[in-house]
Structure formats: structure tokens, C-alpha cells
Design a protein around this motif. Sequence first.
Motif, PDB file in Angstrom:
ATOM      1  N   ALA A 195       0.825  -1.204   0.000  1.00 30.00           N
ATOM      2  CA  ALA A 195       0.000   0.000   0.000  1.00 30.00           C
ATOM      3  C   ALA A 195       0.862   1.258   0.000  1.00 30.00           C
ATOM      4  CB  ALA A 195      -0.938  -0.008   1.212  1.00 30.00           C
ATOM      5  N   ILE A 196       1.969   1.246   0.741  1.00 29.88           N
ATOM      6  CA  ILE A 196       2.821   2.445   0.796  1.00 29.88           C
ATOM      7  C   ILE A 196       3.496   2.726  -0.543  1.00 29.88           C
ATOM      8  CG2 ILE A 196       3.252   2.360   3.271  1.00 29.88           C
ATOM      9  CD1 ILE A 196       5.945   1.012   2.646  1.00 29.88           C
ATOM     10  N   ASP A 197       3.582   1.735  -1.416  1.00 28.04           N
ATOM     11  CA  ASP A 197       4.208   1.956  -2.721  1.00 28.04           C
ATOM     12  C   ASP A 197       3.283   2.716  -3.664  1.00 28.04           C
ATOM     13  OD1 ASP A 197       6.376   0.549  -1.724  1.00 28.04           O
ATOM     14  OD2 ASP A 197       5.676  -1.362  -2.535  1.00 28.04           O
ATOM     15  N   SER A 198       2.010   2.779  -3.329  1.00 25.79           N
ATOM     16  CA  SER A 198       1.053   3.564  -4.107  1.00 25.79           C
ATOM     17  C   SER A 198       0.759   4.909  -3.454  1.00 25.79           C
ATOM     18  CB  SER A 198      -0.266   2.787  -4.260  1.00 25.79           C
ATOM     19  OG  SER A 198      -0.082   1.571  -4.934  1.00 25.79           O
ATOM     20  N   LEU A 199       1.428   5.170  -2.330  1.00 24.78           N
ATOM     21  CA  LEU A 199       1.110   6.355  -1.540  1.00 24.78           C
ATOM     22  C   LEU A 199       1.765   7.598  -2.137  1.00 24.78           C
ATOM     23  CD1 LEU A 199      -0.495   7.024   1.012  1.00 24.78           C
ATOM     24  CD2 LEU A 199       1.576   6.650   2.345  1.00 24.78           C
ATOM     25  N   VAL A 200       0.956   8.646  -2.361  1.00 16.86           N
ATOM     26  CA  VAL A 200       1.434   9.910  -2.927  1.00 16.86           C
ATOM     27  C   VAL A 200       1.607  10.961  -1.842  1.00 16.86           C
ATOM     28  CG1 VAL A 200       0.881  11.792  -4.528  1.00 16.86           C
ATOM     29  CG2 VAL A 200       0.400   9.415  -5.169  1.00 16.86           C
ATOM     30  N   SER A 201       0.673  11.002  -0.893  1.00 14.11           N
ATOM     31  CA  SER A 201       0.769  11.991   0.179  1.00 14.11           C
ATOM     32  C   SER A 201      -0.069  11.546   1.367  1.00 14.11           C
ATOM     33  CB  SER A 201       0.313  13.377  -0.288  1.00 14.11           C
ATOM     34  OG  SER A 201      -1.064  13.371  -0.623  1.00 14.11           O
ATOM     35  N   VAL A 202       0.242  12.133   2.534  1.00 21.70           N
ATOM     36  CA  VAL A 202      -0.464  11.835   3.766  1.00 21.70           C
ATOM     37  C   VAL A 202      -0.843  13.152   4.439  1.00 21.70           C
ATOM     38  CG1 VAL A 202      -0.395  10.644   5.997  1.00 21.70           C
ATOM     39  CG2 VAL A 202       0.948   9.766   4.062  1.00 21.70           C
ATOM     40  N   GLU A 203      -2.116  13.311   4.743  1.00 18.58           N
ATOM     41  CA  GLU A 203      -2.550  14.429   5.591  1.00 18.58           C
ATOM     42  C   GLU A 203      -2.321  14.005   7.036  1.00 18.58           C
ATOM     43  OE1 GLU A 203      -6.391  17.151   5.305  1.00 18.58           O
ATOM     44  OE2 GLU A 203      -6.824  15.244   6.295  1.00 18.58           O
ATOM     45  N   PHE A 204      -1.631  14.845   7.807  1.00 14.49           N
ATOM     46  CA  PHE A 204      -1.088  14.392   9.081  1.00 14.49           C
ATOM     47  C   PHE A 204      -1.198  15.494  10.130  1.00 14.49           C
ATOM     48  CE2 PHE A 204       2.445  13.102  11.901  1.00 14.49           C
ATOM     49  CZ  PHE A 204       2.193  11.751  12.016  1.00 14.49           C
ATOM     50  N   VAL A 205      -1.565  15.090  11.350  1.00 17.09           N
ATOM     51  CA  VAL A 205      -1.616  16.013  12.479  1.00 17.09           C
ATOM     52  C   VAL A 205      -0.458  15.656  13.400  1.00 17.09           C
ATOM     53  CG1 VAL A 205      -3.004  16.983  14.342  1.00 17.09           C
ATOM     54  CG2 VAL A 205      -4.133  16.112  12.277  1.00 17.09           C
ATOM     55  N   THR A 206       0.437  16.595  13.624  1.00 17.96           N
ATOM     56  CA  THR A 206       1.628  16.319  14.420  1.00 17.96           C
ATOM     57  C   THR A 206       1.286  16.260  15.910  1.00 17.96           C
ATOM     58  OG1 THR A 206       2.249  18.626  14.844  1.00 17.96           O
ATOM     59  CG2 THR A 206       2.944  17.651  12.729  1.00 17.96           C
ATOM     60  N   ALA A 207       2.275  15.860  16.699  1.00 14.85           N
ATOM     61  CA  ALA A 207       2.098  15.777  18.150  1.00 14.85           C
ATOM     62  C   ALA A 207       1.858  17.137  18.782  1.00 14.85           C
ATOM     63  CB  ALA A 207       3.328  15.124  18.778  1.00 14.85           C
ATOM     64  N   PHE A 208       2.082  18.208  18.036  1.00 14.81           N
ATOM     65  CA  PHE A 208       1.821  19.565  18.532  1.00 14.81           C
ATOM     66  C   PHE A 208       0.519  20.129  17.995  1.00 14.81           C
ATOM     67  CE2 PHE A 208       6.406  18.902  18.603  1.00 14.81           C
ATOM     68  CZ  PHE A 208       6.695  19.211  19.922  1.00 14.81           C
ATOM     69  N   GLY A 209      -0.262  19.280  17.293  1.00 19.67           N
ATOM     70  CA  GLY A 209      -1.564  19.713  16.800  1.00 19.67           C
ATOM     71  C   GLY A 209      -1.502  20.475  15.489  1.00 19.67           C
ATOM     72  N   GLU A 210      -0.365  20.438  14.808  1.00 17.43           N
ATOM     73  CA  GLU A 210      -0.230  21.129  13.533  1.00 17.43           C
ATOM     74  C   GLU A 210      -0.643  20.190  12.400  1.00 17.43           C
ATOM     75  OE1 GLU A 210       3.242  23.287  10.774  1.00 17.43           O
ATOM     76  OE2 GLU A 210       3.772  22.194  12.614  1.00 17.43           O
ATOM     77  N   ILE A 211      -1.433  20.691  11.461  1.00 15.80           N
ATOM     78  CA  ILE A 211      -1.894  19.898  10.323  1.00 15.80           C
ATOM     79  C   ILE A 211      -0.953  20.139   9.144  1.00 15.80           C
ATOM     80  CG2 ILE A 211      -3.801  19.433   8.740  1.00 15.80           C
ATOM     81  CD1 ILE A 211      -5.683  20.578  10.909  1.00 15.80           C
ATOM     82  N   VAL A 212      -0.318  19.062   8.661  1.00 15.38           N
ATOM     83  CA  VAL A 212       0.638  19.174   7.570  1.00 15.38           C
ATOM     84  C   VAL A 212       0.304  18.133   6.507  1.00 15.38           C
ATOM     85  CG1 VAL A 212       2.447  19.990   9.128  1.00 15.38           C
ATOM     86  CG2 VAL A 212       2.297  17.542   8.595  1.00 15.38           C
ATOM     87  N   VAL A 213       0.930  18.254   5.359  1.00 14.83           N
ATOM     88  CA  VAL A 213       0.863  17.247   4.299  1.00 14.83           C
ATOM     89  C   VAL A 213       2.282  16.756   4.047  1.00 14.83           C
ATOM     90  CG1 VAL A 213       0.356  16.784   1.881  1.00 14.83           C
ATOM     91  CG2 VAL A 213      -1.195  18.219   3.229  1.00 14.83           C
ATOM     92  N   ALA A 214       2.468  15.437   4.103  1.00 15.73           N
ATOM     93  CA  ALA A 214       3.768  14.830   3.845  1.00 15.73           C
ATOM     94  C   ALA A 214       3.735  14.145   2.485  1.00 15.73           C
ATOM     95  CB  ALA A 214       4.110  13.813   4.933  1.00 15.73           C
ATOM     96  N   SER A 215       4.746  14.393   1.679  1.00 11.94           N
ATOM     97  CA  SER A 215       4.819  13.813   0.343  1.00 11.94           C
ATOM     98  C   SER A 215       6.280  13.794  -0.094  1.00 11.94           C
ATOM     99  CB  SER A 215       3.971  14.621  -0.650  1.00 11.94           C
ATOM    100  OG  SER A 215       4.566  15.894  -0.878  1.00 11.94           O
ATOM    101  N   ALA A 216       6.500  13.468  -1.359  1.00 11.72           N
ATOM    102  CA  ALA A 216       7.864  13.453  -1.881  1.00 11.72           C
ATOM    103  C   ALA A 216       8.458  14.849  -1.974  1.00 11.72           C
ATOM    104  CB  ALA A 216       7.884  12.784  -3.258  1.00 11.72           C
ATOM    105  N   THR A 217       7.617  15.874  -1.912  1.00 13.16           N
ATOM    106  CA  THR A 217       8.092  17.250  -2.029  1.00 13.16           C
ATOM    107  C   THR A 217       7.858  18.075  -0.766  1.00 13.16           C
ATOM    108  OG1 THR A 217       5.984  17.935  -3.035  1.00 13.16           O
ATOM    109  CG2 THR A 217       7.766  17.256  -4.529  1.00 13.16           C
TER     110      THR A 217
END
Length: 502
Positions: A195-217
Motif C-alpha cells: 500500500a505504501i508503494d502507491s502512496l502519494v501523500s499523507v494528511e497528518f496532524v503532528t504531536a503539537f496539533g499542527e496539520i501538515v501534508v507529507a509527500s515526496a516534495t
Amino acid sequence: VHGDLDSSMLTLKVLLLLSAAAAATASSASAVCGNRTVALEGLSGVVVSAASGPEYASAVLNWNASPLIEQQVACVVVFCQTPGDVAAAITWARANGVPLAVRSGRHSYEGFSLSSGLIIDLSLVNATVVLGADPESSSGASLVSVGAGARLVDVYLFAAAAGLVFPGGSCPTVGVGGFTLGGGFGLSSRLVGLAIDSLVSVEFVTAFGEIVVASATEEQELFWALRGGGNGNFGVATSFVFSLQPLPSENVTIVCWGSACRGQPARRSLAAAVPQIELNWANQTAEVKALVIGAWTEWVGSAPRTVTSELTVYHHSVAALALFWGTPEDAAALCAELAAAAGGATTATFSSVSYLDAMLNFAGCDTPAACAALAITVPSAASPLYWKAKSLYAMSPLHESALSVIGGYLNPAAQNCCTGFSGLILDSYGGAIADVAETATAFPHRRAAFHMQIMVYFASPAQAAGAETWALEFGNALAAELGPRRSYRNYPDTDLGPHVLC
């Protein structure tokens, strides 16, 4: 948005939302967490506490009710609906010094999605949306957004309707979030990867409550870590964007050996309706079982990536299933190699089924509606499940001493610890899984030949000690034959020491 969910599923989820919301409001309620009373002000989403009534008893349950794990009872469960709800829950827990856990499907083997404080539940974050064609793909892949709380069966129904392949596993109620973050091995992984080989990006909430997007860029280091090492670490993933490949063909061939076709009611009905292969090994002595297991571990190494196979070794027999992307005739020719190597096999006819029917069969469902109903079930206090598992990887076919260990723990005389199922499940790796460099993601098992899972279900807490001893001794004995210990992160095991590659 996912339009193929059974209407009863949506109705029941709405009822849960309304009843829980009426039972507790975050602006005025409080909960007893440990020896303190903590105000729930600041939480959003559907907030459930002991004051919420019957919803609370269901909300705090885990699938594995085993006394071998700490059955912590949360003081608050928040059914989040947005990343903002997740951020608010993390901020509230930090501000109030309340421990927290995260869950998407409640399937953590060791109860890591349980907490004595706050549980962040993602089951309502389940939307599945086609975003459009993947501009980076040369094979016609589509970008699909999937909420972390969607169940695997939800995604199968959606993907099949859209003509796409999602490389998920066989258990229909597993949550996409935990499944993906640990790597995500599934029934099409040898064809299209994890599944991770098809993954393009992840919407993610950090331990400090910040909402980020993680991707290749963006947030590249986080993106690397989330692909194989993300479940329970760094923060909370709320949604994923996958690049899903189009179906290679409309139909696939289901292959089953021995009793595998008759293992579940759905498989029994499908086996009765659709002719399939059966390879039956009569007189399954220890020698015959060793021959079959050894032949399978050799066969999967040379099999084309169009087939993913699972072999299950019981105390009395050996059985297997496979998903083959191709015609029944090609599947018959391929499996004849295994039949010849294993000896004593008889074959029946082959027939192809649709991709969706194949996935429903592996999931244990007869119809999409039945699977949709499974997707909204929660653990039951009236009918608890108890199990213990061990995870191991083999980097090459099993040699004679390893086969001897398996035969020593899986034979009729050894079946005395428990009244439930106990056995060894082998899943074939290789193919597209091995195409990715070992250091490209946080998943370290790219070069494995196959994965092995020791699994034991037991009928009551009184059998827990016997089940634990059998699994632990079996796992240690088998691991000693395999070289450095490796374990699949999605099958956590608190018995493992610090020097295990997960």
C-alpha cells in the motif's frame, strides 16, 4: 465520494453520531480520568465518556479481548470527523496531561489502540474520493483520497466500481490508517506493491496539533518514516492519497488447495457456485506436510508476480489460497508445477471471478451488502475474541530443520493448548514488493521470500497461559532457524526484544 456503501451502513453511522452527540457535549461535560475530573471543553467531534450511556461501553472495546494484553479502559473517546477534531484532541490531551492512543479499525494485536485516557477514533474519517488521473503515471493510474478510518472492504467496493486495484489484505474490518502506515501487504502486492508503494501523500496532524501534508516534495523525512514506520508514531494520519492502478483485467482466478475453499461460509458458497482448483494431499503425515510446505516455499520464489499465495498449516492438514491475475488455463499450468513438486495432489477445474467477488471471498463475505454490514460492526462484550500471534520473515525457502520445527508444533498430538484455531500462515512476498529499494521507505522487509504468522485463538481467558506458551516456544524455535529476527510491524508482539527488525 464513496457511493457504493450499503445505505444501512450510512444510517447506522449517522445514528451513532446523533446518539453520542446527544449524550455528551464537549462544552459542558467532564470525565473522570484516573483520579481526576477533567473538563471536556476544547474537544470537538463526537465525544463519548462514561456519562454518555450505552455508547461508551461499545466505544472502549478492542477486537482482541485477550487477558495477555492490558485491557485499558479510556475515560474519553473522540470520534473525529475532521483533521481539526484530531488537532483539538491532541491539544486537549497535552494540556490536561491525559495519555492518548489512536485507532482506525481497533485491530491492534497487542491493544496499542487502547488507552486509560483518550482514544482518538478515526472511523468517521472514512470518505473515499477519486481526485482524477495521476499526472505522473504512464499506466493510467488514478489519484484516490481515502480517509484513515475507512475499512478495507469500503475501499474494495469503491476501487472495484472505479476499475482500480487496491493492494489490501483479507480482513474486511481492518482500518486503512494502521494497515497503510505499517507497510500494507495485501493480496495484490506481488503485482502492484505494498500500500505504501502507491502512496502519494499523507494528511497528518503532528504531536503539537499542527496539520501538515507529507509527500515526496513536502515534509520528505516524515513521508519516508510514515511509509512503514508510521503507525503509533509521530502524530495522527487522517487521510491518504494513493495512486491506484487500473485493473489489469476484469476477472481474476481464485486458486484453492485442500480445505481452504471451505474455510468460511462465504468461501463454501462461492466454492459451491464457482468451479475452482483443489489440490488435496491425502494421508497428511508429518512427511507429507513437510513435502508440501517445502515445495510451496520453493514455488513462490519462482512464481510470476501475477500470483499472491497464502499457505496455512494446521495440526491435521495443509491448505492454501491464491489470487491469480490471469486465465484459469494459465493458473492451472502454474499450479501444476506445485502439484508435481508436492506430490499426491489431485486437481479440479478452474474458473475466473470478478476482482470484487475475489476480494469479497477472501474477506469472508457473500455480497457487498454483507461486507458493508461487517464494516460497521464493533467488538462485542458478549462474544469476545481472544488471540495471540507471532510474526517472522524468511529470506529463502525453508530447510529441513525449519520444516522439522513446524512439524513438531503443528501435529495432532501438539494440539492441546487451546480449543480454537492454531496454525501457521505463510504469505508470499517478492514481485513488485522487491522492486523498491530497501532504504527507499521505512519498510525493511523488501527482500523477504515470504512472511510467516503463528496464530492461536483460544476460547476463554483460562486458556491464555497455554496459548501464550505454545506461541512463544513455537516462535522462538522457528526464529532460531531463520537468521536475524524480523517482524511485520502491523503484527506487533510485546514479547520481542529490542534487536528485532520491524
